[in-house]
Design a protein around this motif. Structure first.
Motif, PDB file in Angstrom:
ATOM      1  N   ILE A 185      68.781   8.023  64.332  1.00  0.00           N
ATOM      2  CA  ILE A 185      69.168   7.993  62.573  1.00  0.00           C
ATOM      3  C   ILE A 185      70.294   9.727  62.805  1.00  0.00           C
ATOM      4  N   GLU A 186      69.110  10.062  63.348  1.00  0.00           N
ATOM      5  CA  GLU A 186      70.036  11.685  63.443  1.00  0.00           C
ATOM      6  C   GLU A 186      71.294  11.692  63.777  1.00  0.00           C
ATOM      7  N   ARG A 187      71.621  11.003  64.958  1.00  0.00           N
ATOM      8  CA  ARG A 187      72.844  11.121  65.022  1.00  0.00           C
ATOM      9  C   ARG A 187      74.006  10.326  64.759  1.00  0.00           C
ATOM     10  N   ALA A 188      73.335   8.979  64.122  1.00  0.00           N
ATOM     11  CA  ALA A 188      74.296   8.198  63.195  1.00  0.00           C
ATOM     12  C   ALA A 188      74.737   9.461  61.705  1.00  0.00           C
ATOM     13  N   LEU A 189      73.653   9.812  61.136  1.00  0.00           N
ATOM     14  CA  LEU A 189      73.714  10.617  59.930  1.00  0.00           C
ATOM     15  C   LEU A 189      74.981  11.804  60.034  1.00  0.00           C
ATOM     16  N   THR A 190      74.532  12.495  61.203  1.00  0.00           N
ATOM     17  CA  THR A 190      75.628  13.129  62.046  1.00  0.00           C
ATOM     18  C   THR A 190      76.669  13.199  61.852  1.00  0.00           C
ATOM     19  N   THR A 191      76.613  11.775  62.961  1.00  0.00           N
ATOM     20  CA  THR A 191      78.490  11.375  63.566  1.00  0.00           C
ATOM     21  C   THR A 191      78.810  11.264  62.187  1.00  0.00           C
ATOM     22  N   TYR A 192      78.458  10.358  61.528  1.00  0.00           N
ATOM     23  CA  TYR A 192      79.370   9.624  60.275  1.00  0.00           C
ATOM     24  C   TYR A 192      78.761   9.714  58.602  1.00  0.00           C
ATOM     25  N   PRO A 193      79.025  11.099  58.651  1.00  0.00           N
ATOM     26  CA  PRO A 193      78.414  11.749  57.323  1.00  0.00           C
ATOM     27  C   PRO A 193      78.678  11.784  56.027  1.00  0.00           C
ATOM     28  N   ASN A 194      79.625  10.381  56.057  1.00  0.00           N
ATOM     29  CA  ASN A 194      79.697   9.808  54.906  1.00  0.00           C
ATOM     30  C   ASN A 194      79.435   7.918  54.512  1.00  0.00           C
ATOM     31  N   ALA A 195      78.549   7.656  56.246  1.00  0.00           N
ATOM     32  CA  ALA A 195      78.157   6.458  55.845  1.00  0.00           C
ATOM     33  C   ALA A 195      76.491   6.488  55.036  1.00  0.00           C
ATOM     34  N   VAL A 196      76.593   5.306  54.551  1.00  0.00           N
ATOM     35  CA  VAL A 196      74.549   5.562  54.061  1.00  0.00           C
ATOM     36  C   VAL A 196      74.342   4.278  56.111  1.00  0.00           C
ATOM     37  N   VAL A 197      72.732   5.380  56.193  1.00  0.00           N
ATOM     38  CA  VAL A 197      71.981   5.264  57.662  1.00  0.00           C
ATOM     39  C   VAL A 197      70.761   4.514  56.405  1.00  0.00           C
ATOM     40  N   THR A 198      70.787   3.012  57.366  1.00  0.00           N
ATOM     41  CA  THR A 198      69.455   2.927  56.963  1.00  0.00           C
ATOM     42  C   THR A 198      68.834   2.388  59.097  1.00  0.00           C
ATOM     43  N   ASP A 199      67.952   1.894  58.970  1.00  0.00           N
ATOM     44  CA  ASP A 199      67.410   1.165  59.778  1.00  0.00           C
ATOM     45  C   ASP A 199      66.277  -0.023  59.493  1.00  0.00           C
ATOM     46  N   VAL A 200      65.520  -0.177  60.624  1.00  0.00           N
ATOM     47  CA  VAL A 200      64.843  -1.631  60.665  1.00  0.00           C
ATOM     48  C   VAL A 200      63.533  -1.588  61.183  1.00  0.00           C
ATOM     49  N   ALA A 201      63.075  -0.611  61.890  1.00  0.00           N
ATOM     50  CA  ALA A 201      62.086  -0.117  62.087  1.00  0.00           C
ATOM     51  C   ALA A 201      60.863  -0.633  61.416  1.00  0.00           C
ATOM     52  N   SER A 202      59.625  -0.554  62.839  1.00  0.00           N
ATOM     53  CA  SER A 202      57.948  -1.495  61.475  1.00  0.00           C
ATOM     54  C   SER A 202      57.205  -0.230  61.094  1.00  0.00           C
ATOM     55  N   VAL A 203      57.554   1.082  61.271  1.00  0.00           N
ATOM     56  CA  VAL A 203      56.817   2.264  60.312  1.00  0.00           C
ATOM     57  C   VAL A 203      58.207   2.918  60.005  1.00  0.00           C
ATOM     58  N   LYS A 204      57.148   3.289  58.737  1.00  0.00           N
ATOM     59  CA  LYS A 204      58.888   4.327  57.605  1.00  0.00           C
ATOM     60  C   LYS A 204      58.405   5.873  57.571  1.00  0.00           C
ATOM     61  N   LEU A 205      57.239   5.886  57.675  1.00  0.00           N
ATOM     62  CA  LEU A 205      56.594   7.115  57.290  1.00  0.00           C
ATOM     63  C   LEU A 205      57.167   8.120  58.190  1.00  0.00           C
ATOM     64  N   ALA A 206      56.981   7.598  59.875  1.00  0.00           N
ATOM     65  CA  ALA A 206      56.743   8.943  60.858  1.00  0.00           C
ATOM     66  C   ALA A 206      58.168   9.482  60.939  1.00  0.00           C
ATOM     67  N   PRO A 207      59.498   7.914  61.248  1.00  0.00           N
ATOM     68  CA  PRO A 207      60.901   8.922  60.869  1.00  0.00           C
ATOM     69  C   PRO A 207      61.067   9.866  59.802  1.00  0.00           C
ATOM     70  N   TYR A 208      61.330   9.033  58.628  1.00  0.00           N
ATOM     71  CA  TYR A 208      61.307  10.140  57.486  1.00  0.00           C
ATOM     72  C   TYR A 208      60.850  11.413  57.940  1.00  0.00           C
ATOM     73  N   LEU A 209      59.450  11.570  58.053  1.00  0.00           N
ATOM     74  CA  LEU A 209      58.581  13.005  58.438  1.00  0.00           C
ATOM     75  C   LEU A 209      59.813  13.458  59.594  1.00  0.00           C
ATOM     76  N   GLU A 210      59.459  12.972  60.608  1.00  0.00           N
ATOM     77  CA  GLU A 210      60.945  13.998  61.407  1.00  0.00           C
ATOM     78  C   GLU A 210      61.675  14.278  61.107  1.00  0.00           C
TER      79      GLU A 210
END
Lengths: 365, 365
Positions: free
Chosen positions: A83-108
């Motif tokens: 996700i970090e790489r996607a946000l950095t590489t494509y600064p104007n794109a909306v980024v989503t993920d489909v991982a089955s846990v949501k808080l840990a990646p968000y806090l990270e």
């Protein structure tokens, strides 16, 4: 068709899928079917080539413009990095993920100081999480809940884009906070997984005779114990706090039950056993059935033998009789050439169903 | 027919069934079909009249001679009393019972100083234990294990008589000591029941949103939590020691798992989590399938819509294609008009099954 064009118009550009396994390739297939341009990326050149061959999208080239949406569908343990790489590489794109846990990646991601205005975490509750692109289907998400996480800073357009994609893939979008999501899946998915695995593990030292007495109850309770341990180590590790809390609470209930059973003469022991068992009745009644409500169906048991086509004939005849089956379960025993089909129907048609089936020569219970 | 006459000849007299509920009436129906004279008795005049109307036997009269065999099929909490009465009233009859716990009534009878040479405890593993005579079926025991308990004093003829009855009702007799039986059913039936009930009980305080995310895993693990609490209070109370031991062991596994997850940096924690999850894989693989072995089948997922007859058409076509289905499970989601049939087939026919189904226009995973 108007629907398809509508989505393609809204997306206004390319959807880039990172991770071309079952979920990523299924997102790709579903979006392609709706006329969206999909590009694919995966650590493994073989996987991405296979997904492209399946029609899930095309490989991204240096000439491609920035995508409108990036869908991260990698294994849980690398989700935050990707996700970090996607946000950095494509600064104007909306980024989503489909991982089955949501808080840990968000806090990270927060911890890393990233600007998360373009990030909207999501989680399609789509059956199995294993299997590669070879298992992908455009309809994988049809009629499944698709949780979408937001915080107060998430722009409405970013949220709407992810919800549109979920809707167009046939899913039912549900908004939750990452905390609500993780507690919820902890309860309805992670706790049952651990309990089922530990229950099945108890069978290892059992005698052949003992496991020979296994019936449908044991089979049902341990079915998910055959899930992939490697994937579950990652999921449980990423959702540690809620799962530990649930395991502790479950362990307390279990100890309380065992104590009451150990010493049934203590005050209230019998009552406690009965209460916990009837709480189970009430708990299971809360699980939504096929039609999204807690309504219960009436079961009809029909005797069937083990020849090809007999069950088919039964179900064809149910169709001819205009009786819709809400659920079906087969029950059979070791060594049996005979079994039962347990058919769930609406209570109001049960009586007629039995009469009609018996008239056609079926044996029912 | 020769078989039927053979049983009637061996029994050489009447079988008297005490307790005309589902199990008792089913024994009666099955034996009557084989030409055996069956008399019935129940605390409730309505129940016994109903069972007689169903053809499960006739009411016992003062003129009837002593039965050759008495089958006690009462609720577990009165089993010992009824067995004692049967042994006293019919001193020359063989007495068996069908209660789901075997050691407690046996020890109670010993404690009362009864001569148990005519008593042979047994337990048919016949699906559901609830429902009255109205649910009875002559084929209730077909292909089910039927545990028969003996001690070193049990005369061979008494044992043979009970085994003959089990065989003639279509069951598979298995000899076990009462201790072996109770430990075995504790593991494969009582522990799963408690675990499933406690898991379902955890859903009571959950939010509507959380239970809305429930999938097949939760549904499977909690299905038996809808069992009758009153019956289970009796069963668990009668099998206290083995169940408490199993609950304690399960609780230890659970605590160990929770601790490893709570503090994953401690030495061996990650390994412990992975080991317990893969033990679950190995445990579930020990459960015998339909054909009495641990062989696993290959699953095929077929997309079906929610119209009457569609599943029937699928299964009819499987029959036409000569593909025998080893198991079948429906999977659907809240609000869905579409679902999946998960069909288990032998691994060697899976590929052909998929090809043939796709050729006929089915969508498979």
């Amino acid at each position: 068709m108007s629907n398809n064009n509508a989505l393609a118009a809204r997306v206004r550009g390319t959807v880039h899928v990172i991770g071309a396994g079952l979920l990523g390739a299924s997102v790709g297939l579903g979006l392609r079917e709706r006329g969206v341009d999909v590009t694919l990326e995966d650590q493994s050149p073989t996987t991405v080539a296979l997904a492209a061959d399946y029609g899930a999208g095309r490989l991204r080239t240096a000439q491609d413009p920035e995508p409108a949406l990036v869908v991260v569908a990698t294994p849980p343990d690398v989700t935050a990095d990707v996700i970090e790489r996607a946000l950095t590489t494509y600064p104007n794109a909306v980024v989503t993920d489909v991982a089955s846990v949501k808080l840990a990646p968000y806090l990270e991601l927060l911890r890393r100081g990233l600007d998360l205005k373009n990030y909207v975490g999501s989680h399609p509750m789509a059956g199995r999480e294993r299997g590669g692109a070879i298992m992908a289907r455009a309809d994988l998400f049809v009629a499944r809940p698709w949780v979408i996480c937001r915080d107060h800073e998430t722009p409405a357009e970013a949220l709407a884009l992810v919800e549109d994609v979920a809707l167009d893939l046939g899913a039912t979008p549900l908004e939750m906070t990452p905390e609500e999501h993780d507690r919820s899946v902890g309860l309805v998915s992670h706790l049952p997984q651990v309990v089922s695995s530990l229950l099945a593990a108890r069978l290892i030292p059992a005698s052949e005779q003992a496991v020979g007495l296994a019936g449908a109850g044991l089979r049902d309770t341990t079915r998910i114990a055959s899930s992939d341990p490697e994937l579950w180590v990652q999921i449980l590790g990423a959702n540690r706090a809620p799962v530990v809390e649930l395991l502790d609470a479950f362990g307390k209930d279990l100890a309380s039950f065992a104590d009451a059973l150990r010493d049934p003469e203590q005050t209230g022991a019998k009552r406690r056993i009965a209460d916990l068992l009837s709480s189970g009745n009430r708990g299971v009644a809360r699980i939504p059935g096929k039609h999204g409500s807690s309504e219960r169906f009436t079961s009809i048991m029909v005797l069937i033998d083990d020849t090809p086509g007999q069950l088919g004939r039964l179900l064809t005849e149910l169709g001819e009789l205009g009786i819709n089956m809400e659920d079906l379960r087969l029950e059979h025993s070791p060594g049996a050439q005979i079994g039962f089909a347990e058919i769930a129907v609406l209570p109001e048609v049960a009586e007629r169903a039995v009469t009609d089936l018996v008239e056609r020569g079926w044996r029912t219970l």
